[in-house]
Design an enzyme around this catalytic site. Structure first.
Site, mmCIF file in Angstrom:
data_model
loop_
_atom_site.group_PDB
_atom_site.id
_atom_site.type_symbol
_atom_site.label_atom_id
_atom_site.label_comp_id
_atom_site.label_asym_id
_atom_site.label_seq_id
_atom_site.Cartn_x
_atom_site.Cartn_y
_atom_site.Cartn_z
ATOM 1 C CE LYS A 255 -7.799 1.767 -0.993
ATOM 2 N NZ LYS A 255 -6.549 2.494 -0.717
ATOM 3 C CG HIS B 222 -1.896 1.127 1.252
ATOM 4 N ND1 HIS B 222 -3.162 0.964 1.732
ATOM 5 C CD2 HIS B 222 -1.833 2.412 0.833
ATOM 6 C CE1 HIS B 222 -3.830 2.102 1.629
ATOM 7 N NE2 HIS B 222 -3.035 3.002 1.080
ATOM 8 C CG ASP C 65 -1.919 4.837 3.926
ATOM 9 O OD1 ASP C 65 -2.006 5.179 2.725
ATOM 10 O OD2 ASP C 65 -2.671 5.280 4.812
ATOM 11 C CG HIS D 293 -0.788 7.069 -1.100
ATOM 12 N ND1 HIS D 293 -1.962 7.244 -1.800
ATOM 13 C CD2 HIS D 293 -1.111 6.415 0.039
ATOM 14 C CE1 HIS D 293 -2.962 6.723 -1.096
ATOM 15 N NE2 HIS D 293 -2.470 6.214 0.018
ATOM 16 C CG HIS E 265 -10.019 4.470 2.904
ATOM 17 N ND1 HIS E 265 -8.827 5.141 3.026
ATOM 18 C CD2 HIS E 265 -10.826 4.963 3.884
ATOM 19 C CE1 HIS E 265 -8.907 6.001 4.025
ATOM 20 N NE2 HIS E 265 -10.118 5.913 4.569
ATOM 21 C CG HIS F 74 -5.255 2.236 5.720
ATOM 22 N ND1 HIS F 74 -6.617 2.119 5.933
ATOM 23 C CD2 HIS F 74 -5.132 3.009 4.612
ATOM 24 C CE1 HIS F 74 -7.270 2.792 5.014
ATOM 25 N NE2 HIS F 74 -6.382 3.336 4.196
#
Length: 372
Positions: free
Chosen positions: A124, A38, A274, A40, A162, A200
């Site tokens: 996602k 995970h 994350d 970004h 999420h 997460h």
């Protein structure tokens, strides 16, 4: 590797043999190169700034699609992948694993294209308004996305969630629990063969739910921050914007439940940082962005948590085995080394566009990762 510049701070608080050696007072731990399930990486100059931190430590990473505009098609995912590869340091063998951003209008045909591409590995689910750049997320999962979910089951395409409801009447600290009760549990009941990763996780409720599901179909990623920080870390010594992320940090009882789960040796939990970089000015402002930049320190923090739990022998499975096994991918064959060597985290990383403040900025960590 991006240059580290000290600046004015706001400081913030079948299985292979296990190798742990002592060299005088220094311990060294050799593990299979981890993956980040995970991550970004953003885009443009921010991508170029942060990708070296991840690529130097991780073999692969699941890349989040919440850009502006979001990555909603296979064609867009392929183009984004090219930009990531072009931004990598020379001779890097880091592999980005791409994802699609699920919307109310995603088509089953797009799932077919994604599977055929060989580079898109998951879809996602962001509930609309749940986190950064989620305004284009799903508003009616069971009403508008059923054909896509059915297609995903047929093609064994993973759904990454999420896990937060976004209704304003729900307390921010209860959003994960509400998501499990109203969305995730009904989703699993309706699609028991859909492979789902609850991203997460932050609560004992999430741990209990994941452990209650059929093994091999529901798993969870766990971040460094949710293993080592609780919600007091948002307010100690004043408001700490660099400890603000979504899902927000929770009570100490929830942190302890997550630590117990990941250090138990369960195959249902694996590494997902994350890591979410923002330029300092977008964090230290009247309406600061959610996201903790932890890529430079993630492995150090995970090692600390496992050591304190007396579970260093289970660290490698969490960082390097459980993720690829759940995704149906081969494990990495190269190694990295973690040495018990104190090192100082830079107060910030400075780039032409501004500063990025990492997790534990200006502090000293005990475990130092390096390639072998």
């Amino acid at each position: 590797m991006p240059s580290a510049v000290q600046s004015s701070k706001p400081t913030v608080g079948a299985r292979r043999p296990f190798h742990l050696k002592a060299y005088s007072s220094k311990m060294k731990l050799s593990i299979t190169r981890p993956d980040d399930w995970h991550l970004h990486l953003r885009d443009g100059e921010l991508l170029e700034a942060v990708v070296p931190h991840s690529s130097s430590q991780f073999g692969r990473a699941i890349i989040m699609p919440n850009l502006k505009p979001p990555i909603t098609t296979t064609a867009a995912a392929l183009a984004y992948r090219r930009r990531i590869l072009e931004a990598l340091p020379e001779n890097s063998d880091f592999t980005p694993l791409m994802t699609l951003y699920l919307t109310d209008t995603t088509s089953p045909d797009e799932i077919k294209l994604a599977r055929e591409s060989g580079v898109v590995f998951a879809v996602k689910l962001y509930p609309a308004g749940a986190t950064t750049n989620s305004q284009d997320g799903v508003t009616d999962l069971f009403g508008k996305c059923l054909p896509v979910l059915e297609e995903m089951v047929q093609h064994n395409m993973l759904l990454l969630v999420h896990g937060e409801v976004t209704s304003p009447e729900v307390d921010v600290f209860d959003r994960e629990k509400g998501f499990i009760e109203t969305i995730l549990s009904p989703l699993i009941q309706r699609f028991p063969r859909l492979k789902v990763v609850m991203e997460h996780i932050t609560t004992a409720d999430a741990v209990k739910f994941v452990e209650s599901c059929d093994e091999g179909f529901v798993a969870a990623t766990v971040t460094p921050q949710h293993l080592i920080l609780n919600r007091n870390s948002l307010f100690q010594g004043g408001l700490q914007p660099h400890n603000y992320c979504l899902p927000v940090l929770k009570r100490e009882i929830h942190r302890q439940a997550i630590v117990s789960a990941v250090t138990s040796g369960s195959k249902r939990f694996f590494l997902g940082t994350d890591s979410a970089p923002h330029e300092r000015r977008k964090k230290e402002c009247p309406c600061g962005c959610a996201g903790i930049y932890n890529s430079p320190v993630a492995l150090s923090v995970y090692a600390k948590v496992f050591e304190e739990a007396g579970a260093l022998d289970k660290l490698e499975a969490f960082t390097s085995f459980n993720g690829p096994d759940f995704y149906g991918l081969a494990r990495n064959t190269t190694k990295i080394e973690l040495s018990k060597t104190p090192w100082n985290v830079p107060s910030s990383y400075t780039f032409p566009f501004g500063d990025i403040v990492p997790m534990f900025a200006g502090e000293t960590l005990e475990w130092l990762p390096s390639s072998i």
